[in-house]
Design a protein around this motif. Structure first.
Motif, PDB file in Angstrom:
ATOM      1  N   LEU A 196       0.860  -1.194   0.000  1.00  0.00           N
ATOM      2  CA  LEU A 196       0.000   0.000   0.000  1.00  0.00           C
ATOM      3  C   LEU A 196       0.889   1.235   0.000  1.00  0.00           C
ATOM      4  CD1 LEU A 196      -2.693  -1.015   2.672  1.00  0.00           C
ATOM      5  CD2 LEU A 196      -2.944  -1.058   0.179  1.00  0.00           C
ATOM      6  N   ASN A 197       0.549   2.174  -0.858  1.00  0.00           N
ATOM      7  CA  ASN A 197       1.427   3.342  -1.062  1.00  0.00           C
ATOM      8  C   ASN A 197       0.738   4.669  -0.784  1.00  0.00           C
ATOM      9  OD1 ASN A 197       3.918   2.135  -1.995  1.00  0.00           O
ATOM     10  ND2 ASN A 197       2.719   1.427  -3.738  1.00  0.00           N
ATOM     11  N   GLY A 198       0.022   4.732   0.344  1.00  0.00           N
ATOM     12  CA  GLY A 198      -0.643   5.989   0.676  1.00  0.00           C
ATOM     13  C   GLY A 198      -2.101   5.984   0.258  1.00  0.00           C
ATOM     14  N   VAL A 199      -2.864   5.074   0.864  1.00  0.00           N
ATOM     15  CA  VAL A 199      -4.289   4.935   0.536  1.00  0.00           C
ATOM     16  C   VAL A 199      -5.122   5.717   1.537  1.00  0.00           C
ATOM     17  CG1 VAL A 199      -6.216   3.290   0.474  1.00  0.00           C
ATOM     18  CG2 VAL A 199      -4.024   2.696  -0.586  1.00  0.00           C
ATOM     19  N   SER A 200      -6.024   6.524   1.029  1.00  0.00           N
ATOM     20  CA  SER A 200      -6.986   7.225   1.885  1.00  0.00           C
ATOM     21  C   SER A 200      -8.391   6.972   1.352  1.00  0.00           C
ATOM     22  CB  SER A 200      -6.723   8.735   1.886  1.00  0.00           C
ATOM     23  OG  SER A 200      -5.444   9.016   2.439  1.00  0.00           O
ATOM     24  N   LEU A 201      -9.298   6.629   2.242  1.00  0.00           N
ATOM     25  CA  LEU A 201     -10.685   6.517   1.816  1.00  0.00           C
ATOM     26  C   LEU A 201     -11.595   6.620   3.015  1.00  0.00           C
ATOM     27  CD1 LEU A 201     -12.369   3.171   1.278  1.00  0.00           C
ATOM     28  CD2 LEU A 201     -10.014   3.047   1.958  1.00  0.00           C
ATOM     29  N   SER A 202     -12.840   6.994   2.771  1.00  0.00           N
ATOM     30  CA  SER A 202     -13.832   7.030   3.840  1.00  0.00           C
ATOM     31  C   SER A 202     -15.057   6.267   3.376  1.00  0.00           C
ATOM     32  CB  SER A 202     -14.190   8.474   4.189  1.00  0.00           C
ATOM     33  OG  SER A 202     -14.546   9.176   3.025  1.00  0.00           O
ATOM     34  N   VAL A 203     -15.672   5.603   4.326  1.00  0.00           N
ATOM     35  CA  VAL A 203     -16.860   4.800   4.041  1.00  0.00           C
ATOM     36  C   VAL A 203     -17.982   5.280   4.948  1.00  0.00           C
ATOM     37  CG1 VAL A 203     -17.851   2.475   4.025  1.00  0.00           C
ATOM     38  CG2 VAL A 203     -15.425   2.806   3.455  1.00  0.00           C
ATOM     39  N   ILE A 210     -19.132  -0.730  -0.428  1.00  0.00           N
ATOM     40  CA  ILE A 210     -18.007  -0.343  -1.286  1.00  0.00           C
ATOM     41  C   ILE A 210     -17.365  -1.624  -1.817  1.00  0.00           C
ATOM     42  CG2 ILE A 210     -15.870   1.016  -1.445  1.00  0.00           C
ATOM     43  CD1 ILE A 210     -18.169   2.676  -0.297  1.00  0.00           C
ATOM     44  N   VAL A 211     -17.262  -1.736  -3.141  1.00  0.00           N
ATOM     45  CA  VAL A 211     -16.597  -2.893  -3.737  1.00  0.00           C
ATOM     46  C   VAL A 211     -15.243  -2.449  -4.276  1.00  0.00           C
ATOM     47  CG1 VAL A 211     -16.688  -4.636  -5.566  1.00  0.00           C
ATOM     48  CG2 VAL A 211     -18.760  -4.087  -4.276  1.00  0.00           C
ATOM     49  N   ILE A 212     -14.205  -3.224  -3.944  1.00  0.00           N
ATOM     50  CA  ILE A 212     -12.844  -2.912  -4.382  1.00  0.00           C
ATOM     51  C   ILE A 212     -12.429  -3.928  -5.434  1.00  0.00           C
ATOM     52  CG2 ILE A 212     -10.453  -2.580  -3.644  1.00  0.00           C
ATOM     53  CD1 ILE A 212     -11.532  -2.243  -0.768  1.00  0.00           C
ATOM     54  N   ILE A 213     -12.049  -3.441  -6.605  1.00  0.00           N
ATOM     55  CA  ILE A 213     -11.594  -4.328  -7.680  1.00  0.00           C
ATOM     56  C   ILE A 213     -10.174  -3.938  -8.083  1.00  0.00           C
ATOM     57  CG2 ILE A 213     -13.962  -4.653  -8.537  1.00  0.00           C
ATOM     58  CD1 ILE A 213     -13.232  -2.771 -10.901  1.00  0.00           C
ATOM     59  N   GLU A 247      -9.125   4.892  -9.089  1.00  0.00           N
ATOM     60  CA  GLU A 247     -10.422   5.551  -9.262  1.00  0.00           C
ATOM     61  C   GLU A 247     -11.364   5.139  -8.146  1.00  0.00           C
ATOM     62  OE1 GLU A 247     -12.624   6.265 -13.015  1.00  0.00           O
ATOM     63  OE2 GLU A 247     -10.843   5.525 -14.039  1.00  0.00           O
ATOM     64  N   HIS A 248     -12.177   6.082  -7.701  1.00  0.00           N
ATOM     65  CA  HIS A 248     -13.174   5.834  -6.655  1.00  0.00           C
ATOM     66  C   HIS A 248     -14.430   6.562  -7.100  1.00  0.00           C
ATOM     67  CE1 HIS A 248     -14.222   5.979  -2.060  1.00  0.00           C
ATOM     68  NE2 HIS A 248     -15.219   5.562  -2.801  1.00  0.00           N
ATOM     69  N   THR A 249     -15.435   5.818  -7.551  1.00  0.00           N
ATOM     70  CA  THR A 249     -16.592   6.456  -8.166  1.00  0.00           C
ATOM     71  C   THR A 249     -17.817   5.548  -8.021  1.00  0.00           C
ATOM     72  OG1 THR A 249     -17.406   7.446 -10.223  1.00  0.00           O
ATOM     73  CG2 THR A 249     -15.950   5.548 -10.463  1.00  0.00           C
ATOM     74  N   MET A 300      -8.162  -0.381  -7.662  1.00  0.00           N
ATOM     75  CA  MET A 300      -6.805  -0.244  -7.116  1.00  0.00           C
ATOM     76  C   MET A 300      -5.782  -0.852  -8.055  1.00  0.00           C
ATOM     77  SD  MET A 300      -7.063  -0.991  -3.001  1.00  0.00           S
ATOM     78  CE  MET A 300      -5.304  -0.631  -2.752  1.00  0.00           C
ATOM     79  N   ASP A 301      -4.591  -0.272  -8.048  1.00  0.00           N
ATOM     80  CA  ASP A 301      -3.466  -0.848  -8.766  1.00  0.00           C
ATOM     81  C   ASP A 301      -2.178  -0.366  -8.105  1.00  0.00           C
ATOM     82  OD1 ASP A 301      -2.241  -2.407 -10.742  1.00  0.00           O
ATOM     83  OD2 ASP A 301      -1.964  -0.680 -12.054  1.00  0.00           O
ATOM     84  N   GLU A 302      -1.227  -1.263  -7.958  1.00  0.00           N
ATOM     85  CA  GLU A 302       0.095  -0.935  -7.393  1.00  0.00           C
ATOM     86  C   GLU A 302       0.008  -0.197  -6.062  1.00  0.00           C
ATOM     87  OE1 GLU A 302       2.307   0.967 -10.513  1.00  0.00           O
ATOM     88  OE2 GLU A 302       2.537  -0.911 -11.607  1.00  0.00           O
ATOM     89  N   GLY A 303      -0.914  -0.679  -5.199  1.00  0.00           N
ATOM     90  CA  GLY A 303      -1.008  -0.134  -3.844  1.00  0.00           C
ATOM     91  C   GLY A 303      -1.648   1.229  -3.737  1.00  0.00           C
TER      92      GLY A 303
END
Length: 248
Positions: free
Chosen positions: A23-30, A36-39, A222-224, A215-218
């Motif tokens: 993981l290279n600096g991930v920020s998200l809020s739920v 939320i589905v992560i692909i 896109e988050h939409t 997600m790609d490479e940590g």
């Protein structure tokens, strides 16, 4: 610092395994009640992100907030917060020597300190919820993969979690069993359960997700919304990924 409606907030999360930067600096809020589905491709950090959310993996740096509480390495605090998070893995992790009912009862007695009677009542209710009450006295070895995964979901739900994490819950299943597990997850989504789901099931993502993360490479590329991601992806990397998986 974090919006009150956000039940999960991840701030600048990094996770390294030796020289591998997962993981290279991930920020998200739920937001509470959202799905939320992560692909993303294998090795993109999806499962690591999920495991950091409940500190199965300790982040190298960054913060994870669960319902207003900052997760720390303090074991007592961690156990308290973790009790609010249900997690369903790729492999079902059921105890082979316990029946379906006993598998769902066990953690309730240990973590929630429930009596045997109360725990069994809750367990039966959850087995009804996932559609297999008639399998209560059956051992995992006599259940199909889809049924075992539904027992695992019932076990997580029996703890009354505020959040459910699913880490590729259908990837170990035969194709004809995938639908029965996804149907249970769709029902949970309709009931308003907050869910963070790592999945390859694009049909489920379209049907159940409020938001979708690629997600790609940590990193989050896109988050939409599912509609926008599938119909109008913004990033070249997303377009390439979707073109590869949607033609199969």
């Amino acid at each position: 610092m974090n919006n009150r409606e956000d039940i999960i907030a991840v701030n600048d999360l990094h996770k390294h395994f030796g020289s591998v930067r997962a993981l290279n600096g991930v920020s998200l809020s739920v937001e509470r009640g959202k799905v939320i589905v992560i692909i993303g491709p294998s090795g993109s950090g999806k499962s690591t992100l999920l495991r950091c959310v409940n500190h199965l993996e300790t982040p190298s740096s960054g913060e994870v907030w669960i319902d207003g509480e900052l997760l720390t390495t303090n074991q007592k605090q961690l156990n308290k917060v973790r009790a609010e998070i249900g997690m369903v893995f790729q492999l079902f992790n059921l105890f082979p020597h316990l029946t379906a009912l006993e598998n769902v009862v066990l953690a309730q007695k240990v973590v929630r300190q429930r009596s045997k009677e109360e725990a069994e009542e809750v367990a039966m209710r959850q087995l009804v919820r996932v559609g297999i009450p008639e399998k209560a006295d059956v051992y995992p070895g006599q259940l199909s993969g889809g049924q075992q995964q539904r027992v695992a979901i019932a076990r997580a739900l029996a703890m009354d979690p505020k959040i459910m994490l699913f880490d590729e819950p259908t990837s170990a299943l035969d194709p004809e069993m995938i639908k029965e597990v996804l149907d249970v997850m769709l029902d949970l989504a309709k009931e308003g359960m907050t869910m963070l789901v790592v999945s390859h099931e694009m049909g489920f993502a379209r049907a159940a997700a409020d938001e979708i993360i690629f997600m790609d490479e940590g990193l989050i590329v896109e988050h939409t919304t599912p509609h926008d991601l599938f119909n109008n992806p913004q990033e070249e990397r997303t377009k390439l990924f979707l073109s590869q998986i949607l033609q199969h």
